[in-house]
Design a protein around this motif. Structure first.
Motif, short mmCIF file in Angstrom:
data_model
loop_
_atom_site.label_atom_id
_atom_site.label_comp_id
_atom_site.label_asym_id
_atom_site.label_seq_id
_atom_site.Cartn_x
_atom_site.Cartn_y
_atom_site.Cartn_z
N GLY A 9 2.66 -14.90 -8.01
CA GLY A 9 2.48 -13.75 -7.14
C GLY A 9 3.35 -13.85 -5.90
O GLY A 9 4.09 -14.82 -5.72
N ARG A 38 -6.53 -6.38 -12.29
CA ARG A 38 -6.21 -6.43 -10.87
C ARG A 38 -7.33 -5.78 -10.07
O ARG A 38 -8.04 -4.92 -10.57
CB ARG A 38 -4.87 -5.75 -10.58
CG ARG A 38 -4.85 -4.25 -10.82
CD ARG A 38 -3.44 -3.71 -10.68
NE ARG A 38 -3.39 -2.27 -10.87
CZ ARG A 38 -2.26 -1.58 -10.98
NH1 ARG A 38 -1.09 -2.20 -10.91
NH2 ARG A 38 -2.30 -0.27 -11.15
N ALA A 40 -7.85 -4.22 -6.15
CA ALA A 40 -7.39 -3.88 -4.81
C ALA A 40 -8.59 -3.86 -3.87
O ALA A 40 -9.73 -3.71 -4.32
CB ALA A 40 -6.71 -2.51 -4.83
N THR A 91 -0.29 -3.11 -5.31
CA THR A 91 -0.77 -4.18 -4.45
C THR A 91 -2.23 -4.50 -4.76
O THR A 91 -3.10 -3.63 -4.69
CB THR A 91 -0.63 -3.79 -2.97
OG1 THR A 91 0.76 -3.65 -2.66
CG2 THR A 91 -1.25 -4.84 -2.07
N ALA A 92 -2.48 -5.76 -5.12
CA ALA A 92 -3.83 -6.17 -5.52
C ALA A 92 -3.83 -7.67 -5.79
O ALA A 92 -2.77 -8.30 -5.82
CB ALA A 92 -4.27 -5.42 -6.78
N VAL A 93 -5.02 -8.19 -6.01
CA VAL A 93 -5.15 -9.54 -6.54
C VAL A 93 -5.17 -9.41 -8.06
O VAL A 93 -5.96 -8.64 -8.61
CB VAL A 93 -6.42 -10.23 -6.04
CG1 VAL A 93 -6.56 -11.61 -6.69
CG2 VAL A 93 -6.39 -10.36 -4.52
N TYR A 94 -4.30 -10.14 -8.71
CA TYR A 94 -4.18 -10.08 -10.16
C TYR A 94 -4.88 -11.30 -10.76
O TYR A 94 -4.66 -12.44 -10.34
CB TYR A 94 -2.72 -10.05 -10.57
CG TYR A 94 -2.09 -8.70 -10.36
CD1 TYR A 94 -1.85 -8.22 -9.08
CD2 TYR A 94 -1.74 -7.89 -11.44
CE1 TYR A 94 -1.28 -6.97 -8.88
CE2 TYR A 94 -1.17 -6.65 -11.25
CZ TYR A 94 -0.94 -6.19 -9.97
OH TYR A 94 -0.39 -4.95 -9.77
N GLY A 115 -7.01 -15.94 -9.42
CA GLY A 115 -6.47 -14.75 -8.79
C GLY A 115 -5.19 -15.04 -8.04
O GLY A 115 -5.02 -16.13 -7.47
N ASN A 116 -4.31 -14.08 -8.02
CA ASN A 116 -3.00 -14.25 -7.40
C ASN A 116 -2.64 -12.95 -6.69
O ASN A 116 -2.64 -11.88 -7.30
CB ASN A 116 -1.97 -14.56 -8.48
CG ASN A 116 -0.99 -15.62 -8.05
OD1 ASN A 116 -0.92 -15.97 -6.89
ND2 ASN A 116 -0.22 -16.12 -8.99
N GLN A 117 -2.31 -13.04 -5.41
CA GLN A 117 -2.02 -11.85 -4.62
C GLN A 117 -0.62 -11.34 -4.93
O GLN A 117 0.36 -12.11 -4.91
CB GLN A 117 -2.14 -12.15 -3.13
CG GLN A 117 -1.78 -10.97 -2.23
CD GLN A 117 -2.81 -9.85 -2.30
OE1 GLN A 117 -4.02 -10.10 -2.25
NE2 GLN A 117 -2.33 -8.62 -2.41
N THR A 119 1.76 -8.26 -3.45
CA THR A 119 1.89 -7.24 -2.42
C THR A 119 3.24 -6.55 -2.58
O THR A 119 4.28 -7.22 -2.61
CB THR A 119 1.78 -7.84 -1.02
OG1 THR A 119 0.52 -8.53 -0.88
CG2 THR A 119 1.86 -6.76 0.04
#
Length: 122
Positions: A9, A38, A40, A91-94, A115-117, A119
């Motif tokens: 990410g 994901r 958000a 844009t979200a945490v995946y 989880g991986n941000q 942006t």
């Protein structure tokens, strides 16, 4: 016991590409469906893409079709999400997940990565 570790990410600009990786450990990983979701801020976790345990079938959310590609390397127990033409609304945490049922719904997954941000700036 299956464990998933994500990487890849970061912060990118609209139109850029990014590849997420999800490495699985455990003897049964290769027999599980894998997927990317994901989440958000203030929103529910939503399906992005999924791939069956065989790798023969892939599924995408409408928002991902034509821009994202999910794949898996069985020998490495790793699943990838190639994201092209990224948009700010991405844009979200995946999260990557592994499971046996309901590939396009979160309840079908029994194990999740940390989880991986991601942006995406305008």
């Amino acid at each position: 016991q299956v464990q998933l570790v994500e990487s890849g990410g970061g912060l990118v600009q609209a139109g850029d590409s990014l590849r997420l990786s999800c490495a699985g450990s455990g003897r049964t990983v290769s027999s599980l469906n894998m997927g990317w979701f994901r989440q958000a801020p203030g929103k529910e976790r939503e399906f992005v893409a999924g791939i069956t345990w065989s790798g023969f079938n892939t599924y995408y959310a409408d928002s991902a079709k034509g821009r994202f590609t999910i794949s898996r390397d069985t020998a490495k127990n790793t699943v990838y999400l190639q994201m092209d033409s990224l948009k700010p609304e991405g844009t979200a945490v995946y999260y990557c997940g592994a499971g046996r049922y309901g590939l396009m719904v979160a309840t079908g997954y029994s194990t999740w990565g940390q989880g991986n941000q991601v942006t995406v700036s305008p």
